[in-house]
Motif scaffolding. Structure first.
Motif, PDB file in Angstrom:
ATOM      1  N   ASP A   5       3.840  68.772  78.805  1.00 25.48           N
ATOM      2  CA  ASP A   5       2.543  69.760  79.135  1.00 25.48           C
ATOM      3  C   ASP A   5       1.449  69.454  78.354  1.00 25.48           C
ATOM      4  N   GLU A   6       0.277  68.745  78.659  1.00 26.64           N
ATOM      5  CA  GLU A   6      -0.645  68.109  77.883  1.00 26.64           C
ATOM      6  C   GLU A   6      -1.554  69.245  77.096  1.00 26.64           C
ATOM      7  N   THR A   7      -1.739  70.352  78.104  1.00 30.49           N
ATOM      8  CA  THR A   7      -2.300  71.787  77.360  1.00 30.49           C
ATOM      9  C   THR A   7      -1.476  72.120  76.168  1.00 30.49           C
ATOM     10  N   GLU A   8      -0.225  72.401  76.430  1.00 32.10           N
ATOM     11  CA  GLU A   8       0.467  72.931  75.199  1.00 32.10           C
ATOM     12  C   GLU A   8       0.713  72.122  74.343  1.00 32.10           C
ATOM     13  N   ALA A   9       0.827  70.780  74.535  1.00 34.16           N
ATOM     14  CA  ALA A   9       0.779  69.566  73.564  1.00 34.16           C
ATOM     15  C   ALA A   9      -0.115  69.725  72.399  1.00 34.16           C
ATOM     16  N   GLN A  10      -1.607  69.741  73.350  1.00 35.76           N
ATOM     17  CA  GLN A  10      -2.728  70.010  72.375  1.00 35.76           C
ATOM     18  C   GLN A  10      -2.385  70.927  70.960  1.00 35.76           C
ATOM     19  N   THR A  11      -1.794  71.909  71.768  1.00 37.58           N
ATOM     20  CA  THR A  11      -1.578  73.217  70.760  1.00 37.58           C
ATOM     21  C   THR A  11      -0.620  72.650  69.707  1.00 37.58           C
ATOM     22  N   VAL A  12       0.370  72.259  69.986  1.00 42.13           N
ATOM     23  CA  VAL A  12       1.463  71.535  68.877  1.00 42.13           C
ATOM     24  C   VAL A  12       0.881  70.562  68.148  1.00 42.13           C
ATOM     25  N   ARG A  13      -0.041  69.922  68.443  1.00 43.22           N
ATOM     26  CA  ARG A  13      -0.658  68.813  67.683  1.00 43.22           C
ATOM     27  C   ARG A  13      -1.717  69.400  66.746  1.00 43.22           C
ATOM     28  N   HIS A  14      -2.293  70.417  67.067  1.00 46.55           N
ATOM     29  CA  HIS A  14      -3.122  71.342  66.264  1.00 46.55           C
ATOM     30  C   HIS A  14      -2.555  71.821  65.185  1.00 46.55           C
ATOM     31  N   LEU A  15      -1.300  72.569  65.472  1.00 47.90           N
ATOM     32  CA  LEU A  15      -0.399  73.020  64.637  1.00 47.90           C
ATOM     33  C   LEU A  15       0.046  72.241  63.477  1.00 47.90           C
ATOM     34  N   PHE A  16       0.516  71.101  63.882  1.00 47.54           N
ATOM     35  CA  PHE A  16       0.891  70.203  62.879  1.00 47.54           C
ATOM     36  C   PHE A  16      -0.178  69.837  61.937  1.00 47.54           C
ATOM     37  N   ALA A  17      -1.326  69.455  62.616  1.00 45.91           N
ATOM     38  CA  ALA A  17      -2.399  68.941  61.725  1.00 45.91           C
ATOM     39  C   ALA A  17      -2.795  70.019  60.780  1.00 45.91           C
ATOM     40  N   ARG A  18      -3.069  71.363  61.244  1.00 47.83           N
ATOM     41  CA  ARG A  18      -3.539  72.548  60.281  1.00 47.83           C
ATOM     42  C   ARG A  18      -2.579  72.567  59.452  1.00 47.83           C
ATOM     43  N   TYR A  19      -1.085  72.373  59.511  1.00 47.95           N
ATOM     44  CA  TYR A  19      -0.164  72.628  58.621  1.00 47.95           C
ATOM     45  C   TYR A  19      -0.273  71.843  57.541  1.00 47.95           C
ATOM     46  N   ILE A  34       5.538  64.140  71.460  1.00 48.00           N
ATOM     47  CA  ILE A  34       4.101  64.800  71.381  1.00 48.00           C
ATOM     48  C   ILE A  34       3.452  64.357  70.198  1.00 48.00           C
ATOM     49  N   VAL A  35       3.869  64.321  68.959  1.00 47.41           N
ATOM     50  CA  VAL A  35       3.459  63.885  67.734  1.00 47.41           C
ATOM     51  C   VAL A  35       4.060  62.566  67.136  1.00 47.41           C
ATOM     52  N   THR A  36       3.205  62.101  66.260  1.00 46.76           N
ATOM     53  CA  THR A  36       3.516  60.703  65.658  1.00 46.76           C
ATOM     54  C   THR A  36       4.816  60.910  64.731  1.00 46.76           C
ATOM     55  N   SER A  37       5.686  59.960  64.471  1.00 47.09           N
ATOM     56  CA  SER A  37       6.809  59.967  63.690  1.00 47.09           C
ATOM     57  C   SER A  37       6.250  60.327  61.935  1.00 47.09           C
ATOM     58  N   ALA A  38       5.032  59.596  61.868  1.00 45.05           N
ATOM     59  CA  ALA A  38       4.357  59.846  60.535  1.00 45.05           C
ATOM     60  C   ALA A  38       4.032  61.171  60.466  1.00 45.05           C
ATOM     61  N   THR A  39       3.390  61.897  61.479  1.00 47.45           N
ATOM     62  CA  THR A  39       3.035  63.174  61.174  1.00 47.45           C
ATOM     63  C   THR A  39       4.076  64.045  60.904  1.00 47.45           C
ATOM     64  N   PHE A  40       5.151  63.736  61.740  1.00 50.38           N
ATOM     65  CA  PHE A  40       6.459  64.672  61.749  1.00 50.38           C
ATOM     66  C   PHE A  40       7.076  64.500  60.337  1.00 50.38           C
ATOM     67  N   GLU A  41       7.233  63.327  59.764  1.00 47.90           N
ATOM     68  CA  GLU A  41       7.962  63.180  58.432  1.00 47.90           C
ATOM     69  C   GLU A  41       6.781  63.834  57.608  1.00 47.90           C
ATOM     70  N   ALA A  42       5.799  63.700  57.634  1.00 48.76           N
ATOM     71  CA  ALA A  42       5.095  64.288  56.585  1.00 48.76           C
ATOM     72  C   ALA A  42       4.969  65.912  56.527  1.00 48.76           C
ATOM     73  N   ALA A  43       5.408  66.621  57.661  1.00 52.13           N
ATOM     74  CA  ALA A  43       5.539  68.032  57.727  1.00 52.13           C
ATOM     75  C   ALA A  43       7.025  68.098  57.148  1.00 52.13           C
ATOM     76  N   GLN A  44       7.772  67.301  57.417  1.00 55.27           N
ATOM     77  CA  GLN A  44       9.142  67.654  56.848  1.00 55.27           C
ATOM     78  C   GLN A  44       9.174  67.636  55.437  1.00 55.27           C
ATOM     79  N   ALA A  45       8.643  66.470  54.770  1.00 58.74           N
ATOM     80  CA  ALA A  45       8.613  66.471  53.238  1.00 58.74           C
ATOM     81  C   ALA A  45       7.752  67.606  52.638  1.00 58.74           C
ATOM     82  N   LEU A  46       6.655  68.087  53.215  1.00 58.25           N
ATOM     83  CA  LEU A  46       5.935  69.171  52.876  1.00 58.25           C
ATOM     84  C   LEU A  46       6.850  70.586  52.923  1.00 58.25           C
TER      85      LEU A  46
END
Length: 313
Positions: A56-70, A138-150
């Motif tokens: 769902d592209e509208t919700e997917a944008q919210t998910v990407r925004h949350l990962f980026a802001r975190y 929805i998000v890239t593996s690099a973004t997800f792995e960076a979030a897991q490390a943090l």
């Protein structure tokens, strides 16, 4: 042909139920290994189309925004505060009558789950294993792995496997005046652990001055234990309650059960006591739990009147 003796006949249905449950678990495990989504709450960023997850592209944008802001803020609580000030909330949904369900703000719990859920990179998790899913990421593996490390770097170290030196006895059983369950939390001060039951909104928005309940766990649990022992030992009161909720013919068996519970409680561990409370909570009023004294059921144990609103410290 299998012959079942009379003494074993009562155990046969339980054996069949266990085998049936095992087959279901095996089917779920096999399906997840193939990357199939097996239902449940639809993850934020997706919708279901023909029993498959579709972005769902509208919700997917919210998910990407949350990962980026975190990754920018480097703090889950900071992210909670920011999305609250921005007015972001979890998914809204339309009820069958056409009305829109009230959305809830993002809290620490659902943000932790979102940021650590591999489903957003096209994976399916089953217990400790992660498999390639049939759905798109929805998000890239690099973004997800960076979030897991943090997330891992910010997690407090576990001092023991259970990570709890004195488990909360009443987790999930205490509600406030609005019927919302209180959360079990603790704080450490000079090496001493203090346990509390607090309101959800107080936990999620404590930095924004929200009011809520904050009850000392030791005092609440002591009151509950005292009240429960008094109830289980008061056969006259129990008889009156049973006549309201069941047939009078069940009074004697209920009295025996009450005595058994009282003995088990007196000699039981924390886990045993918690199991007793969970198993014997009111089935007619599951939301009332055992603490909401307004229901009047035998297991509704009054603790106190409404406590004073919690103050920020």
């Amino acid at each position: 042909m299998v012959k079942v003796s009379p003494g074993c006949s009562s155990a046969t249905p339980n054996w069949a139920d266990r085998k049936h449950a095992e087959r279901i678990r095996d089917k779920i495990a096999a399906s997840k290994m193939k990357g199939m989504w097996m239902g449940g709450v639809v993850p934020l960023g997706y919708r279901v189309d023909n029993r498959k997850l579709v972005i769902d592209e509208t919700e997917a944008q919210t998910v990407r925004h949350l990962f980026a802001r975190y990754l920018t803020l480097k703090s889950v609580q900071g992210l909670v505060d920011e999305v609250a000030s921005d007015g972001l909330s979890t998914r809204s949904r339309q009820r069958k009558d056409g009305s829109i369900a009230v959305t809830m703000p993002f809290g620490r719990g659902n943000l932790y789950h979102l940021l650590s859920n591999p489903i957003c990179i096209g994976k399916i998790r089953h217990k400790d294993q992660v498999y390639d899913g049939e759905h798109e990421a929805i998000v890239t593996s690099a973004t997800f792995e960076a979030a897991q490390a943090l997330l891992a770097s910010q997690a407090p170290p576990r001092r023991r496997q259970s990570n709890v030196t004195q488990p909360h006895l009443l987790t999930g059983l205490i509600v406030d005046e609005a019927g919302e369950k209180l959360r079990s939390v603790h704080a450490n001060k000079q090496g001493v652990r203090y346990r509390y039951y607090v309101s959800k909104q107080f936990v999620d928005r404590r930095r924004n001055g929200s009011e809520g309940w904050r009850l000392p766990a030791r005092a609440v649990e002591s009151t509950v234990e005292h009240r429960l022992n008094r109830i289980l030992g008061d056969h006259a009161q129990l008889s009156d309650w049973i006549r309201q909720w069941a047939d009078a013919g069940k009074i004697q068996s209920a009295m025996r059960r009450a005595d058994e519970m009282r003995q088990c409680w007196a000699s039981g561990t924390g886990d045993t006591k918690r199991s007793l409370l969970q198993k014997n909570r009111s089935q007619d009023h599951p939301q009332a739990g055992i603490i909401d004294h307004r229901t009047g059921s035998p297991l509704a144990i009054g603790v106190a009147s409404r406590p004073e609103p919690a103050t920020r410290r």
